[in-house]
Scaffold this motif. Structure first.
Motif, mmCIF file in Angstrom:
data_model
loop_
_atom_site.group_PDB
_atom_site.id
_atom_site.type_symbol
_atom_site.label_atom_id
_atom_site.label_comp_id
_atom_site.label_asym_id
_atom_site.label_seq_id
_atom_site.Cartn_x
_atom_site.Cartn_y
_atom_site.Cartn_z
ATOM 1 N N MET A 55 0.840 -1.191 0.000
ATOM 2 C CA MET A 55 0.000 0.000 0.000
ATOM 3 C C MET A 55 0.881 1.248 0.000
ATOM 4 O O MET A 55 2.070 1.192 0.292
ATOM 5 C CB MET A 55 -0.898 -0.018 1.235
ATOM 6 N N SER A 94 -0.228 7.328 13.400
ATOM 7 C CA SER A 94 1.165 7.581 13.725
ATOM 8 C C SER A 94 2.003 6.498 13.067
ATOM 9 O O SER A 94 1.466 5.582 12.441
ATOM 10 C CB SER A 94 1.379 7.557 15.239
ATOM 11 N N ILE A 119 6.474 4.942 12.507
ATOM 12 C CA ILE A 119 7.915 5.137 12.560
ATOM 13 C C ILE A 119 8.492 4.654 11.237
ATOM 14 O O ILE A 119 7.905 3.835 10.552
ATOM 15 C CB ILE A 119 8.568 4.374 13.728
ATOM 16 N N VAL A 150 11.812 -1.128 7.795
ATOM 17 C CA VAL A 150 12.373 0.063 8.429
ATOM 18 C C VAL A 150 11.386 0.791 9.346
ATOM 19 O O VAL A 150 11.732 1.778 9.978
ATOM 20 C CB VAL A 150 12.903 1.064 7.372
ATOM 21 N N GLY A 151 10.167 0.311 9.428
ATOM 22 C CA GLY A 151 9.220 0.995 10.294
ATOM 23 C C GLY A 151 7.863 0.341 10.245
ATOM 24 O O GLY A 151 7.698 -0.765 9.713
ATOM 25 N N SER A 152 6.913 1.025 10.839
ATOM 26 C CA SER A 152 5.544 0.511 10.844
ATOM 27 C C SER A 152 4.596 1.702 10.985
ATOM 28 O O SER A 152 5.014 2.795 11.353
ATOM 29 C CB SER A 152 5.325 -0.459 12.007
ATOM 30 N N ILE A 153 3.348 1.481 10.673
ATOM 31 C CA ILE A 153 2.372 2.557 10.857
ATOM 32 C C ILE A 153 1.185 2.038 11.651
ATOM 33 O O ILE A 153 0.929 0.836 11.709
ATOM 34 C CB ILE A 153 1.887 3.172 9.524
ATOM 35 N N PHE A 204 0.927 -3.256 9.763
ATOM 36 C CA PHE A 204 1.389 -2.559 8.555
ATOM 37 C C PHE A 204 2.862 -2.193 8.710
ATOM 38 O O PHE A 204 3.214 -1.365 9.553
ATOM 39 C CB PHE A 204 0.584 -1.272 8.339
ATOM 40 N N VAL A 207 6.616 -0.816 7.120
ATOM 41 C CA VAL A 207 7.216 -0.013 6.060
ATOM 42 C C VAL A 207 8.460 -0.760 5.573
ATOM 43 O O VAL A 207 9.329 -1.111 6.373
ATOM 44 C CB VAL A 207 7.615 1.384 6.589
ATOM 45 N N LYS A 231 9.607 3.299 -1.003
ATOM 46 C CA LYS A 231 9.215 2.458 0.130
ATOM 47 C C LYS A 231 7.752 2.067 -0.045
ATOM 48 O O LYS A 231 6.970 2.807 -0.643
ATOM 49 C CB LYS A 231 9.379 3.231 1.441
ATOM 50 N N ILE A 232 7.420 0.890 0.479
ATOM 51 C CA ILE A 232 6.029 0.474 0.400
ATOM 52 C C ILE A 232 5.549 0.049 1.786
ATOM 53 O O ILE A 232 6.345 -0.251 2.672
ATOM 54 C CB ILE A 232 5.811 -0.673 -0.610
ATOM 55 N N VAL A 233 4.243 0.038 1.952
ATOM 56 C CA VAL A 233 3.642 -0.452 3.188
ATOM 57 C C VAL A 233 3.057 -1.825 2.888
ATOM 58 O O VAL A 233 2.292 -1.982 1.937
ATOM 59 C CB VAL A 233 2.552 0.508 3.698
ATOM 60 N N ALA A 234 3.464 -2.830 3.671
ATOM 61 C CA ALA A 234 3.021 -4.204 3.437
ATOM 62 C C ALA A 234 2.468 -4.807 4.720
ATOM 63 O O ALA A 234 2.939 -4.505 5.818
ATOM 64 C CB ALA A 234 4.201 -5.040 2.938
ATOM 65 N N ILE A 283 11.533 -5.138 12.720
ATOM 66 C CA ILE A 283 12.271 -4.031 12.115
ATOM 67 C C ILE A 283 13.737 -4.411 11.976
ATOM 68 O O ILE A 283 14.334 -5.005 12.868
ATOM 69 C CB ILE A 283 12.066 -2.749 12.939
ATOM 70 N N GLU A 293 14.859 -6.546 9.679
ATOM 71 C CA GLU A 293 14.979 -7.802 8.944
ATOM 72 C C GLU A 293 14.829 -7.571 7.432
ATOM 73 O O GLU A 293 14.140 -6.648 7.001
ATOM 74 C CB GLU A 293 13.948 -8.820 9.428
#
Lengths: 96, 96, 96, 96, 96
Positions: free
Chosen positions: A1, A83, A85, D7-10, D24, D26, D39-42, D50, D52
């Motif tokens: 997404m 929010s 990161i 690298v992250g999360s939302i 979710f 990043v 970058k994509i959100v999966a 984070i 890996e």
């Protein structure tokens, strides 16, 4: 997404009948997920407002995941981002 | 979806039989949604004319949402854009 | 859909069994629809020859619209372009 | 599929009901498979953390292959990468 | 479809159960079909080895055309390229 900001909307009166009642929002991807020339138009599935940071699903996921199986929809706003990161400069703080 | 301007059309006599009767329009995405090298050819589903600003659905949405389930169509014009906000310089005014 | 010129073909002997009998053509998108680095390989569904300007459908449309539902095909030539307007320098004249 | 680093999360509270319970993440594609702006959100399907290196499936494969057929999901983390060859500088060594 | 060279492979132990037994190859598109930053990871459907030039199907075609309908696979090697014309400098000669 994709994560992006709702920056506008469009109005279309003459359209495919399966799109009647849909809201079309203009979404600008965050700079880490795209560039300035790839804004997209997405159906609003969650009641997003201009200025909000949203999660957008594309492709068949937009139709099938939003109960619009028979509609010509290839992008849909499916969440409001609270929010996050890992998306520098934007998501570390309250994105709205 | 993509918003673009109808800038032309093409004629194809020898084609897949599921395309017979379809109109093929050339659509140039607005500059905020693409760049000069990515015009696309889309089936016209709403009676769009050259010069109009239109909404284009891509992928399986183009086939399934336009009752062309069995046709080799990956892009369709599904709405005429009347007005809009958030697409600078083009959509703030009457786009036609 | 994409409009491009057939510039070559490839031969593959060892391949997925659902591809047996298929012709694989190399298509170069017109400069207004892509750039020099994005030639694609498409199944020929209409008997296109090298040098012809063709219409290419991509994604699931290529499989489903060409009666190759179970084949690993993501691009198909679905029409020979006779003429057109709006694709400067190429389509205004006989494209073949 | 794409190989990238988590690298992250939302966090999204207000979202499509078929996304409730989903994580979710990043993901930043390795430099050989993308560039800094994509970058994509999966959705996480395998319990990735984070830092890996992961395998991401996109499109309808993300929904259907992860038993989320009716969800608006277009990207999913479907494997943790242990090692590899051919992705210079990253994959020759333990990618985590 | 894309034509590329198999340049590596990856190993993933912890993965989606529908991927167990699959081989993940790293494919670099020929320069005329992509650029240096868009290598992809594809399931091997035909027994391709490193260094071979292959045909890769993407999207739903990879799943459905390779009898992996329920797997999170969005790219598959579906043929070994023997020879070809129209892909300058690479395909005119034996590509292996």
């Amino acid at each position: 997404m994709i994560v992006g900001k709702v920056v506008g909307s469009i109005v279309s009166t003459r359209k495919n009948e399966n799109l009647i009642g849909s809201k079309f929002m203009v979404v600008e991807p965050l700079s880490e997920l795209g560039d300035a020339t790839n804004k997209i138009v997405a159906i609003d599935n969650v009641g997003a407002g201009i200025g909000e940071i949203v999660l957008v699903a594309t492709g068949s996921a937009a139709r099938i995941g939003c109960n619009m199986t028979d509609s010509p929809v290839d992008a849909a706003i499916v969440g409001i981002v609270d929010s996050g990161i890992g998306l520098a400069g934007v998501m570390d703080h309250d994105p709205r």
